[in-house]
Enzyme design. Structure first.
Site, PDB file in Angstrom:
ATOM      1  N   TRP A 162     -40.148   3.847 -58.244  1.00 51.65           N
ATOM      2  CA  TRP A 162     -41.043   4.641 -59.082  1.00 51.65           C
ATOM      3  C   TRP A 162     -42.451   4.650 -58.497  1.00 51.65           C
ATOM      4  O   TRP A 162     -43.117   3.609 -58.466  1.00 51.65           O
ATOM      5  CB  TRP A 162     -41.095   4.074 -60.510  1.00 51.65           C
ATOM      6  CG  TRP A 162     -39.765   4.105 -61.185  1.00 51.65           C
ATOM      7  CD1 TRP A 162     -39.229   5.152 -61.878  1.00 51.65           C
ATOM      8  CD2 TRP A 162     -38.807   3.040 -61.254  1.00 51.65           C
ATOM      9  NE1 TRP A 162     -37.991   4.809 -62.352  1.00 51.65           N
ATOM     10  CE2 TRP A 162     -37.706   3.530 -61.995  1.00 51.65           C
ATOM     11  CE3 TRP A 162     -38.763   1.734 -60.772  1.00 51.65           C
ATOM     12  CZ2 TRP A 162     -36.580   2.754 -62.259  1.00 51.65           C
ATOM     13  CZ3 TRP A 162     -37.648   0.973 -61.018  1.00 51.65           C
ATOM     14  CH2 TRP A 162     -36.580   1.480 -61.763  1.00 51.65           C
ATOM     15  N   HIS A 177     -40.849   6.422 -66.708  1.00 49.56           N
ATOM     16  CA  HIS A 177     -39.564   6.773 -67.317  1.00 49.56           C
ATOM     17  C   HIS A 177     -39.675   6.497 -68.817  1.00 49.56           C
ATOM     18  O   HIS A 177     -40.677   5.932 -69.270  1.00 49.56           O
ATOM     19  CB  HIS A 177     -38.398   5.979 -66.695  1.00 49.56           C
ATOM     20  CG  HIS A 177     -38.667   4.501 -66.541  1.00 49.56           C
ATOM     21  ND1 HIS A 177     -37.817   3.644 -65.901  1.00 49.56           N
ATOM     22  CD2 HIS A 177     -39.709   3.715 -66.966  1.00 49.56           C
ATOM     23  CE1 HIS A 177     -38.308   2.416 -65.931  1.00 49.56           C
ATOM     24  NE2 HIS A 177     -39.443   2.443 -66.563  1.00 49.56           N
ATOM     25  N   ARG A 204     -44.732  10.690 -62.369  1.00 54.76           N
ATOM     26  CA  ARG A 204     -44.542   9.964 -61.107  1.00 54.76           C
ATOM     27  C   ARG A 204     -45.505  10.510 -60.076  1.00 54.76           C
ATOM     28  O   ARG A 204     -45.644  11.730 -59.928  1.00 54.76           O
ATOM     29  CB  ARG A 204     -43.110  10.137 -60.601  1.00 54.76           C
ATOM     30  CG  ARG A 204     -42.104   9.641 -61.630  1.00 54.76           C
ATOM     31  CD  ARG A 204     -41.062   8.726 -61.097  1.00 54.76           C
ATOM     32  NE  ARG A 204     -40.188   8.307 -62.181  1.00 54.76           N
ATOM     33  CZ  ARG A 204     -38.866   8.357 -62.124  1.00 54.76           C
ATOM     34  NH1 ARG A 204     -38.270   8.797 -61.030  1.00 54.76           N
ATOM     35  NH2 ARG A 204     -38.146   7.958 -63.135  1.00 54.76           N
ATOM     36  N   GLN A 218     -37.775  13.286 -69.999  1.00 56.20           N
ATOM     37  CA  GLN A 218     -36.550  12.508 -69.962  1.00 56.20           C
ATOM     38  C   GLN A 218     -36.054  12.350 -71.388  1.00 56.20           C
ATOM     39  O   GLN A 218     -36.842  12.393 -72.330  1.00 56.20           O
ATOM     40  CB  GLN A 218     -36.819  11.101 -69.402  1.00 56.20           C
ATOM     41  CG  GLN A 218     -36.271  10.914 -68.004  1.00 56.20           C
ATOM     42  CD  GLN A 218     -36.371   9.478 -67.527  1.00 56.20           C
ATOM     43  OE1 GLN A 218     -36.734   8.566 -68.270  1.00 56.20           O
ATOM     44  NE2 GLN A 218     -36.043   9.296 -66.265  1.00 56.20           N
ATOM     45  N   VAL A 261     -29.974  -2.186 -66.172  1.00 56.65           N
ATOM     46  CA  VAL A 261     -28.585  -2.121 -66.663  1.00 56.65           C
ATOM     47  C   VAL A 261     -27.668  -2.930 -65.745  1.00 56.65           C
ATOM     48  O   VAL A 261     -27.959  -3.151 -64.572  1.00 56.65           O
ATOM     49  CB  VAL A 261     -28.064  -0.666 -66.762  1.00 56.65           C
ATOM     50  CG1 VAL A 261     -28.699   0.065 -67.915  1.00 56.65           C
ATOM     51  CG2 VAL A 261     -28.255   0.077 -65.445  1.00 56.65           C
ATOM     52  N   ALA A 315     -27.260   2.219 -72.319  1.00 58.02           N
ATOM     53  CA  ALA A 315     -28.386   3.148 -72.230  1.00 58.02           C
ATOM     54  C   ALA A 315     -28.030   4.240 -71.231  1.00 58.02           C
ATOM     55  O   ALA A 315     -27.193   4.050 -70.345  1.00 58.02           O
ATOM     56  CB  ALA A 315     -29.644   2.418 -71.775  1.00 58.02           C
TER      57      ALA A 315
END
Ligand SMILES: [Zn+2]
Length: 347
Positions: A162, A177, A204, A218, A261, A315
């Site tokens: 990022w 995000h 970004r 998003q 995740v 997620a």
């Protein structure tokens, strides 16, 4: 004496000639030429004032006075004629241009919703039907929420994923995000189960091109509870894709890496342009990448206030602009924020 009398007779004759000509004339053009003929600098009335220069004082005064009277009489009859001509023109115009109330009115220019907004609303509607709530979180975030609490420590190489807009204030950034909303939602609801949609603008610091913008939307999903497993993730996302793109569309999940995740994946849909055969839109792969997903990392659960031994969650993150681009075959993401109405009016 005779000169004086002649001049007065001349003026009288002139006045009656002018009057009859004026009464007979029609139209603005004729009016203008009448005016220059009888009231212009070279007109006979004006000439008389010049000729008076040679006359005797007494005569001059009387004739001058009479000439003045003639002049103002001509002026006033001219004014009357001008008014009458204008009135006549107006009446004629009104008689011809009758208001036709049966002609359809001019359609007022109406605004419309931005294509991203309509796409977002469609996504909200689908997720709402599936029991999700919308949870809004700030676009200006702390470094801690955006990275640290999502299992991305300061010196972790994953931070390179990022490119971030930093502010002058230490530790305050524009979110890269919507994932920091995960921690905010968990901290607000723990230990209750969660089923939320986290939408909004992300930023970004990167070079823009046809598929990269420095600002974009998003939509993130977060589900936390007891006994939430990967099958729930797959079922939920497949259901969403079918409601969004149609019942017949196939999906697949490929393994991928996101620090927050474990395990992580990316979901593809079968290319709905070529039906999986391969085309320029899917770059001959037959599949289109539409979202990233995974089971919430135990560290993130813990940071949100949930015991990872008891609770689990999943997620997923989707890009509404990407979804709209695929659906309407928009080839350049920069169109979304360029404010060109020729683009926006198409949707
Ligand atoms: Zn294709």
């Amino acid at each position: 004496m005779s000169e004086k009398k002649d001049l007065i007779e001349e003026l009288k004759a002139l006045q009656s000639k002018a009057k009859s000509e004026l009464e007979a004339l029609v139209g603005e053009k004729a009016l203008t030429s009448w005016k220059s003929e009888y009231l212009g600098k070279t007109s006979p009335v004006m000439q008389i004032f010049k000729r008076l220069a040679d006359a005797e004082n007494e005569e001059r005064a009387r004739i001058g006075q009479f000439a003045n009277e003639v002049k103002s009489a001509l002026e006033s009859m001219y004014e009357q004629k001008v008014n009458a001509t204008h009135q006549a023109a107006l009446s004629e115009e009104l008689a011809h241009e009758k208001l036709d109330v049966t002609i359809p009115g001019r359609r007022p220019l109406r605004g419309r919703l931005h294509i991203t907004t309509t796409t977002l609303r469609e996504m909200y509607r689908i997720f709402a039907e599936m029991g999700f709530q919308i949870y809004r979180s700030p676009e200006v975030e702390s470094d801690e929420n955006n990275f640290e609490l999502l299992n991305i420590p300061t010196h972790h190489p994953a931070r390179d994923l990022w490119d971030t807009f930093f502010t002058k204030k230490e530790g305050v950034i524009l979110r890269t995000h919507t994932s920091p909303g995960q921690v905010r939602a968990m901290r607000e609801f723990a230990p209750e189960p969660i089923r939320v949609v986290l939408p909004g603008m992300c930023y970004r610091y990167e070079q823009t091109d046809a598929s990269h913008e420095f600002q974009f939307n998003q939509v993130e999903l977060l589900v936390v509870g007891k006994k939430i497993n990967f099958a729930n993730l797959k079922g939920t996302l497949e259901e969403f894709v079918q409601r969004m793109y149609g019942k017949d569309v196939s999906t697949r999940i490929r393994p991928s890496y996101f620090p927050f995740v474990e395990p992580g994946g990316e979901m593809d849909v079968e290319c709905f342009v070529c039906g999986g055969k391969g085309c320029s839109v899917c770059k001959q792969r037959g599949w289109l990448e539409i979202l990233g997903c995974g089971m919430v990392h135990p560290v993130v659960l813990k940071n949100g206030g949930y015991d990872p031994q008891v609770y689990s969650g999943f997620a997923a993150g989707l890009g509404p602009e990407r979804i709209a681009m695929l659906r309407y075959r928009i080839d350049d993401i920069r169109n979304f924020w360029a404010n060109d109405v020729r683009f926006l009016q198409q949707f």
